[in-house]
Motif scaffolding. Structure first.
Motif, short mmCIF file in Angstrom:
data_model
loop_
_atom_site.label_atom_id
_atom_site.label_comp_id
_atom_site.label_asym_id
_atom_site.label_seq_id
_atom_site.Cartn_x
_atom_site.Cartn_y
_atom_site.Cartn_z
N LYS A 174 0.83 -1.20 0.00
CA LYS A 174 0.00 0.00 0.00
C LYS A 174 0.87 1.26 0.00
CE LYS A 174 -3.73 2.18 2.58
NZ LYS A 174 -4.59 2.12 3.76
N GLU A 175 1.97 1.24 0.81
CA GLU A 175 2.88 2.38 0.85
C GLU A 175 3.53 2.60 -0.51
OE1 GLU A 175 5.69 1.69 3.98
OE2 GLU A 175 4.18 1.87 5.55
N ARG A 176 3.92 1.52 -1.20
CA ARG A 176 4.55 1.63 -2.51
C ARG A 176 3.57 2.22 -3.51
NH1 ARG A 176 6.90 -4.18 -2.19
NH2 ARG A 176 8.73 -3.80 -0.93
N VAL A 177 2.32 1.77 -3.48
CA VAL A 177 1.33 2.29 -4.41
C VAL A 177 1.11 3.78 -4.16
CG1 VAL A 177 -1.12 2.16 -5.03
CG2 VAL A 177 0.20 0.06 -4.78
N GLU A 178 1.02 4.15 -2.88
CA GLU A 178 0.82 5.57 -2.55
C GLU A 178 2.04 6.40 -2.94
OE1 GLU A 178 -0.06 5.56 1.63
OE2 GLU A 178 -2.11 4.84 1.33
N ALA A 179 3.25 5.87 -2.73
CA ALA A 179 4.48 6.59 -3.11
C ALA A 179 4.55 6.73 -4.63
CB ALA A 179 5.70 5.86 -2.56
N ALA A 180 4.17 5.69 -5.34
CA ALA A 180 4.19 5.76 -6.81
C ALA A 180 3.14 6.78 -7.31
CB ALA A 180 3.92 4.38 -7.40
#
Length: 186
Positions: A174-180
């Motif tokens: 979820k953090e990676r998707v939000e960072a992307a």
């Protein structure tokens, strides 16, 4: 032959009705569980039966042999007490007989394989937390010497670890998707 699914008659003569409500619900969950509970009660009845036999023997002995701590009645009262104890002994013996026959009838009706109720091998010493799954080798070292309870605790621990790792992975994804999404939005 009694095959009722209720508690055997000896359970009702020794226990007040409200004590039946205090029985752990697991013992009332199935007919087999009730039979196992009834056999546990039979075990208690057998110990009481032995106590009654000892009491009867003491009452049959000569009053001169009574010790001061025995607190046994004298004279006609002694005979009456013996009759009461003997009657209770035979009632208890009859209840044990009925309960054991009922349990055997349940085993026959359930068609439990005789191999499932055979005694363990000679010199078998169960592990401290119960019997576990059979091992493939004679020494029992392939699966270790853990009992069933220990196996369940380990299984639950591994399930907990898996759940925790799954939650961590989902949080990182979820953090990676939000960072992307933030980097492409800027």
């Amino acid at each position: 032959m009694a095959t009722s699914s209720s508690l055997p008659p000896h359970g009702s003569q020794d226990h007040p009705p409200n004590e039946i409500n205090n029985i752990d619900p697991i013992w009332m969950s199935s007919r087999t569980a009730r039979q196992i509970y009834a056999l546990g009660e039979v075990e208690k009845d057998i110990s009481r039966l032995l106590s009654l036999a000892a009491q009867s023997m003491a009452l049959l002995s000569l009053p001169q042999t009574d010790g001061p701590e025995d607190d046994l009645p004298q004279g006609a009262e002694r005979s009456e007490k013996f009759v009461d104890v003997a009657n209770e002994y035979f009632e208890r013996l009859d209840a044990i007989h009925i309960a054991i026959r009922s349990s055997l009838a349940h085993i026959r009706q359930s068609r439990i394989a005789p191999s499932a109720i055979n005694a363990p091998p000679l010199n078998f010493i169960p592990p401290p937390l119960g019997v576990g799954l059979p091992s493939t080798d004679a020494g029992g070292t392939a699966r270790g010497e853990r009992g069933l309870q220990e196996e369940r605790v380990e299984r639950d621990a591994w399930k907990g670890i898996l759940d925790a790792l799954t939650k961590i992975k989902q949080a990182r994804d979820k953090e990676r998707v939000e960072a992307a999404a933030r980097s492409t939005g800027s």
